[in-house]
Design an enzyme around this catalytic site. Structure first.
Site, PDB file in Angstrom:
ATOM      1  N   ARG A   1     -12.948  12.636   3.864  1.00 53.64           N
ATOM      2  CA  ARG A   1     -11.667  13.331   4.079  1.00 53.64           C
ATOM      3  C   ARG A   1     -11.192  13.996   2.795  1.00 53.64           C
ATOM      4  O   ARG A   1     -10.627  15.086   2.807  1.00 53.64           O
ATOM      5  CB  ARG A   1     -10.607  12.324   4.557  1.00 53.64           C
ATOM      6  CG  ARG A   1     -10.786  11.906   6.002  1.00 53.64           C
ATOM      7  CD  ARG A   1      -9.911  10.705   6.330  1.00 53.64           C
ATOM      8  NE  ARG A   1      -8.506  10.959   6.126  1.00 53.64           N
ATOM      9  CZ  ARG A   1      -7.650  10.073   5.607  1.00 53.64           C
ATOM     10  NH1 ARG A   1      -8.053   8.870   5.256  1.00 53.64           N
ATOM     11  NH2 ARG A   1      -6.389  10.384   5.466  1.00 53.64           N
TER      12      ARG A   1
ATOM     13  N   ASP B   1     -13.844   2.928   6.528  1.00 56.06           N
ATOM     14  CA  ASP B   1     -12.829   3.677   5.770  1.00 56.06           C
ATOM     15  C   ASP B   1     -13.388   4.143   4.433  1.00 56.06           C
ATOM     16  O   ASP B   1     -13.091   5.250   3.995  1.00 56.06           O
ATOM     17  CB  ASP B   1     -11.562   2.850   5.541  1.00 56.06           C
ATOM     18  CG  ASP B   1     -10.544   3.659   4.743  1.00 56.06           C
ATOM     19  OD1 ASP B   1     -10.153   4.734   5.237  1.00 56.06           O
ATOM     20  OD2 ASP B   1     -10.200   3.273   3.619  1.00 56.06           O
TER      21      ASP B   1
ATOM     22  N   HIS C   1       0.849  -1.190   0.000  1.00 50.91           N
ATOM     23  CA  HIS C   1       0.000   0.000   0.000  1.00 50.91           C
ATOM     24  C   HIS C   1       0.882   1.236   0.000  1.00 50.91           C
ATOM     25  O   HIS C   1       1.880   1.291   0.702  1.00 50.91           O
ATOM     26  CB  HIS C   1      -0.897   0.013   1.243  1.00 50.91           C
ATOM     27  CG  HIS C   1      -2.116   0.870   1.065  1.00 50.91           C
ATOM     28  ND1 HIS C   1      -3.320   0.347   0.639  1.00 50.91           N
ATOM     29  CD2 HIS C   1      -2.314   2.183   1.225  1.00 50.91           C
ATOM     30  CE1 HIS C   1      -4.204   1.332   0.558  1.00 50.91           C
ATOM     31  NE2 HIS C   1      -3.620   2.458   0.909  1.00 50.91           N
TER      32      HIS C   1
ATOM     33  N   LYS D   1      -7.641  -1.250   6.428  1.00 50.39           N
ATOM     34  CA  LYS D   1      -7.872  -2.036   5.208  1.00 50.39           C
ATOM     35  C   LYS D   1      -6.909  -3.217   5.143  1.00 50.39           C
ATOM     36  O   LYS D   1      -7.280  -4.318   4.749  1.00 50.39           O
ATOM     37  CB  LYS D   1      -7.666  -1.161   3.968  1.00 50.39           C
ATOM     38  CG  LYS D   1      -8.783  -0.169   3.756  1.00 50.39           C
ATOM     39  CD  LYS D   1      -8.549   0.672   2.532  1.00 50.39           C
ATOM     40  CE  LYS D   1      -7.483   1.705   2.742  1.00 50.39           C
ATOM     41  NZ  LYS D   1      -7.673   2.988   2.131  1.00 50.39           N
TER      42      LYS D   1
ATOM     43  N   SER E   1      -6.716   4.661   8.208  1.00 47.62           N
ATOM     44  CA  SER E   1      -7.272   4.328   6.899  1.00 47.62           C
ATOM     45  C   SER E   1      -6.500   3.172   6.251  1.00 47.62           C
ATOM     46  O   SER E   1      -7.082   2.174   5.823  1.00 47.62           O
ATOM     47  CB  SER E   1      -7.204   5.585   6.018  1.00 47.62           C
ATOM     48  OG  SER E   1      -7.428   5.278   4.676  1.00 47.62           O
TER      49      SER E   1
HETATM   50  N1  URA Z   1      -4.110   5.834   1.309  1.00 47.84           N
HETATM   51  C1  URA Z   1      -5.161   5.414   2.045  1.00 47.84           C
HETATM   52  O1  URA Z   1      -5.673   4.322   1.816  1.00 47.84           O
HETATM   53  N2  URA Z   1      -5.609   6.210   3.011  1.00 47.84           N
HETATM   54  C2  URA Z   1      -5.072   7.396   3.298  1.00 47.84           C
HETATM   55  O2  URA Z   1      -5.526   8.053   4.200  1.00 47.84           O
HETATM   56  C3  URA Z   1      -3.979   7.833   2.531  1.00 47.84           C
HETATM   57  C4  URA Z   1      -3.514   7.024   1.527  1.00 47.84           C
END
Ligand code: URA
Length: 440
Positions: free
Chosen positions: A168, A161, A82, A187, A183
């Site tokens: 956001r 999220d 990620h 996930k 966030s």
């Molecule tokens: N990627 C995400 O999944 N969440 C964030 O808040 C920033 C980048």
């Protein structure tokens, strides 16, 4: 409990209890707390921060807002990556098929653009027909049968999220360490991966402006993951200038395909090789792929011999995308106008501000400024120089791909702010600033 009391408590800088955080997340996910109260709490968290304990509680509450996925019937050790978000960051499009080419199953849920940073799903939608919305059953089946799947978050995975991310994005509350950590890690914890590689970016095109802030975010996320029993790696990477040349959805897909053909910009290729090296290292669990030099040359081989590209083509095909666009990227959406932006003087390039380049693309419709905006996938900017390069007056610095003359003009103004020159030699910017590892 009342949402307003929790908002006031955070507004006044007090720590929220576990019960308060869990209640708020549960009620917001269920639709009982309206967006305006959630937005107020997000803004209070943005300004007042959260303790480590509150951040862990927030992450766990978000992870448990939906189903926790169990991938043990597909692989005994799922890996995932990620990025914390950047400009020109099309790494997933290259790294996923590259790692899958080693027989390591990769099943990833990605996001849409957030703030000025691009999103993998938006990029993939430049490929006609590509389906980013899979059910959990389809996700699992594809991972099992083909060892590669890349789609949007299913409604069942960390739905808190899903809602907060979109809120956001349009309320100026993205760049906050607890909110980003919550966030990303909610996930990742919910998706069932046992080994996680995080690409935490810093600089003007990232949500963390400095290396120190990125390290702090990386450390929090590594600790959350390690506490939850995951093997974690966080790379701290540069995002002061865009990654690679292409910024904009279809342009980035084209560049990713070029890179999968063994070509592509050098910085982007090196970045992908580094992320993939750590993904394989973590997937090998101390047995395979521990030798970094050997792993690197195996990875280069798979980029250069077309095996990674074949995996990408397969991914596009099984998710309904038009593979002709992979074979011939000129078929991807193309802008009607391409204009070069020229250097106004000779010198060394001292800055190519990633945020300004992103704003140029946003101004042309390549990103969202409010929930639900429809993107122009063809527009974007090709960045033709990087920090440290010597340029002559009149040399093209950017190629602007636009579909509207007025928006092109706006983009040009942002790009003028992106560039800084120096009379003296300037050192190139490093790609990475460090790595933080945590073992369960
Ligand atoms: N990627 C995400 O999944 N969440 C964030 O808040 C920033 C980048």
């Amino acid at each position: 409990m009342r949402a307003v009391d929790i908002i006031v408590k955070k507004r006044d800088g007090q720590a929220l209890s576990q019960a308060e955080i869990e209640w708020f997340i549960q009620e917001y996910t269920a639709g009982s707390i309206p967006d305006y109260q959630a937005a107020a709490l997000l803004m209070a968290i943005f300004f007042k921060g959260m303790s480590r304990q509150e951040t862990v509680t927030l992450t766990q509450a978000m992870a448990h807002s939906g189903q926790l996925m169990d991938l043990s019937d597909i692989t005994d050790y799922a890996v995932d990556k990620h990025s914390s978000g950047g400009v020109g960051d099309k790494t997933t499009l290259v790294v996923l098929p590259l790692v899958a080419a080693f027989g390591v199953p990769v099943a990833k849920m990605s996001g849409r653009g957030l703030g000025f940073s691009g999103g993998t799903l938006d990029k993939l939608e430049s490929i006609a027909g590509f389906n980013v919305q899979l059910t959990e059953a389809q996700f699992r089946e594809q991972a099992k049968q083909y060892g590669i799947v890349l789609c949007g978050q299913t409604g069942e995975l960390a739905p808190a999220d899903g809602k907060l991310y979109a809120l956001r994005d349009v309320t100026g509350t993205v760049p906050s360490i607890p909110l980003i950590a919550g966030s990303i890690m909610s996930k990742k914890l919910a998706s069932g991966a046992k080994g996680i590689v995080l690409d935490v970016k810093c600089g003007s095109g990232a949500f963390m402006p400095t290396v120190e802030a990125a390290q702090e975010l990386a450390q929090v996320m590594v600790e959350i993951g390690t506490d939850a029993g995951r093997d974690m790696v966080a790379l701290i990477s540069d995002m002061s200038q865009p990654l690679g040349h292409a910024v904009g959805n279809a342009l980035e897909v084209t560049e990713a395909i070029e890179t999968l053909r063994g070509r592509g910009p050098k910085d982007f290729r090196l970045h992908c090789l580094e992320v993939a090296t750590y993904l394989l290292k973590i997937a090998g669990r101390g047995e395979k792929w521990q030798h970094e030099v050997e792993t690197r040359s195996l990875l280069e081989e798979k980029l250069d011999n077309g095996e990674a590209l074949a995996k990408f083509r397969l991914l596009i095909e099984i998710q309904g995308g038009d593979v002709q666009m992979v074979d011939n990227p000129a078929l991807l959406p193309q802008a009607s106008m391409i204009e070069n932006f020229l250097a106004e003087k000779a010198g060394y390039i001292a800055q190519v501000a990633a945020d300004k380049v992103a704003m140029a693309v946003l101004a042309m419709g390549g990103g969202r400024t409010k929930k639900g905006d429809v993107l122009d996938l063809a527009v974007g900017v090709e960045v033709l120089v990087s920090v440290g390069e010597e340029v002559r007056e009149g040399q093209p610095l950017f190629a602007i791909h636009a579909n509207d003359a007025a928006k092109l003009d706006e983009a040009r103004q942002f790009l003028a702010q992106a560039i800084q020159y120096s009379d003296k030699r300037v050192l190139p910017v490093p790609l990475f600033y460090g790595v933080i590892e945590g073992k369960k």
